[in-house]
Design an enzyme around this catalytic site. Structure first.
Site, PDB file in Angstrom:
ATOM      1  N   SER A   1      -8.111   4.445  -7.369  1.00 19.68           N
ATOM      2  CA  SER A   1      -8.437   5.863  -7.161  1.00 19.68           C
ATOM      3  C   SER A   1      -9.461   6.331  -8.188  1.00 19.68           C
ATOM      4  CB  SER A   1      -7.173   6.716  -7.294  1.00 19.68           C
ATOM      5  OG  SER A   1      -6.178   6.267  -6.408  1.00 19.68           O
TER       6      SER A   1
HETATM    7  N1  SAM Z   1      -2.435   3.274  -7.967  1.00 23.13           N
HETATM    8  C1  SAM Z   1      -3.690   2.570  -7.743  1.00 23.13           C
HETATM    9  C2  SAM Z   1      -4.682   2.884  -8.830  1.00 23.13           C
HETATM   10  O1  SAM Z   1      -4.309   2.955  -9.945  1.00 23.13           O
HETATM   11  O2  SAM Z   1      -5.832   3.041  -8.573  1.00 23.13           O
HETATM   12  C3  SAM Z   1      -4.288   2.893  -6.418  1.00 23.13           C
HETATM   13  C4  SAM Z   1      -3.608   2.273  -5.324  1.00 23.13           C
HETATM   14  S1  SAM Z   1      -4.358   2.255  -3.743  1.00 23.13           S
HETATM   15  C5  SAM Z   1      -5.156   3.798  -3.531  1.00 23.13           C
HETATM   16  C6  SAM Z   1      -2.870   2.405  -2.777  1.00 23.13           C
HETATM   17  C7  SAM Z   1      -1.950   1.216  -2.865  1.00 23.13           C
HETATM   18  O3  SAM Z   1      -0.764   1.513  -2.139  1.00 23.13           O
HETATM   19  C8  SAM Z   1      -2.524  -0.067  -2.272  1.00 23.13           C
HETATM   20  O4  SAM Z   1      -2.510  -1.082  -3.230  1.00 23.13           O
HETATM   21  C9  SAM Z   1      -1.575  -0.374  -1.102  1.00 23.13           C
HETATM   22  O5  SAM Z   1      -1.390  -1.755  -0.878  1.00 23.13           O
HETATM   23  C10 SAM Z   1      -0.302   0.304  -1.572  1.00 23.13           C
HETATM   24  N2  SAM Z   1       0.660   0.629  -0.514  1.00 23.13           N
HETATM   25  C11 SAM Z   1       0.428   1.012   0.767  1.00 23.13           C
HETATM   26  N3  SAM Z   1       1.587   1.214   1.414  1.00 23.13           N
HETATM   27  C12 SAM Z   1       2.583   0.967   0.528  1.00 23.13           C
HETATM   28  C13 SAM Z   1       4.006   1.002   0.592  1.00 23.13           C
HETATM   29  N4  SAM Z   1       4.647   1.339   1.716  1.00 23.13           N
HETATM   30  N5  SAM Z   1       4.716   0.688  -0.520  1.00 23.13           N
HETATM   31  C14 SAM Z   1       4.086   0.337  -1.676  1.00 23.13           C
HETATM   32  N6  SAM Z   1       2.730   0.261  -1.800  1.00 23.13           N
HETATM   33  C15 SAM Z   1       1.991   0.596  -0.720  1.00 23.13           C
END
Ligand code: SAM
Length: 218
Positions: A65
């Site tokens: 992000s």
């Molecule tokens: N927190 C991260 C950062 O520091 O930049 C950004 C993460 S990215 C925008 C969103 C993440 O959520 C992805 O890695 C994706 O695989 C994960 N994700 C999507 N659905 C999910 C779920 N049901 N449970 C856990 N993680 C999930």
């Protein structure tokens, strides 16, 4: 690794222009954002852009992000030292590392095993115990470690997952983007009161990857 002079000036710009300039005020959040080496959380070919106020690809179609959103969500979570915090969507681990600057009691869940493994390698040297990160569907929360004073979700469900509301302490805060690509997404802060009721604030429109169930990671 100590930041180079170029990194230091990019970090300074991120703090003054993109964070303070857009209303981030909490000194502990600003300090955390200045301390965590964002360039260590992006693919090597992206390092020159690590401090830009933009989301960047981290592999598997996912993103880290933008710094403003990480800082905003952290500030909205109102984390006190000693608070227990759950993050859903570890991704590359950057937001987790920022949270670890505020409290040691951080738990994080990532649905994609490869991203979770990379994040684990980055986060253990920064103090995340190995059993505080797990692979799975974070929309179910982490009942074994609940309740949490704050829960941050970094992928967007269509509706707020009930287990996350249940796993908040009285007074706890859930910071979560909700919506889809058609209706748009809003960043919400939902506060649980002492009687178990909820107050929802709509903060800003946002654009996150969708929160997906565990079986749909391909
Ligand atoms: N927190 C991260 C950062 O520091 O930049 C950004 C993460 S990215 C925008 C969103 C993440 O959520 C992805 O890695 C994706 O695989 C994960 N994700 C999507 N659905 C999910 C779920 N049901 N449970 C856990 N993680 C999930």
């Amino acid at each position: 690794m100590n930041p180079t002079a170029t990194d230091r000036s990019a970090i300074e710009r991120m703090l003054r222009v993109h964070l303070e300039g857009r209303g981030i005020r909490d000194p502990r959040v600003l300090h955390a954002m200045a301390t965590v080496p964002r360039d260590q959380f992006v693919p090597s070919e992206m390092r020159a852009h690590a401090w830009d106020d933009a989301p960047l690809p981290i592999g598997q179609g996912q993103t880290i992000s933008q710094p403003y959103i990480v800082a905003l969500m952290t500030e909205l979570a109102e984390i006190e030292p000693g608070d227990r915090v759950l993050e859903v969507g570890t991704g590359c681990g950057y937001q987790t590392a920022v949270l670890l600057q505020l409290t040691p009691h951080v738990y994080t869940i990532e649905v994609r095993p490869e991203l979770a493994e990379q994040a684990r390698r980055r986060l253990e040297p920064l103090g995340l115990p190995p059993d505080h990160l797990r692979v799975g569907d974070g929309s179910r929360g982490w009942p074994e470690h609940a309740p949490f004073d704050a829960i941050l979700v970094t992928a967007a469900p269509r509706t707020v997952p009930q287990p996350l509301l249940e796993q908040l302490t009285p007074g706890g805060r859930l910071v979560i983007p909700v919506g889809d690509e058609f209706s748009g997404q809003q960043l919400l802060r939902i506060r649980k009161d002492q009687e178990g009721g909820f107050a929802t604030e709509s903060i800003i429109p946002v654009r996150f990857v969708p929160l997906i169930p565990e079986k749909q990671t391909d």
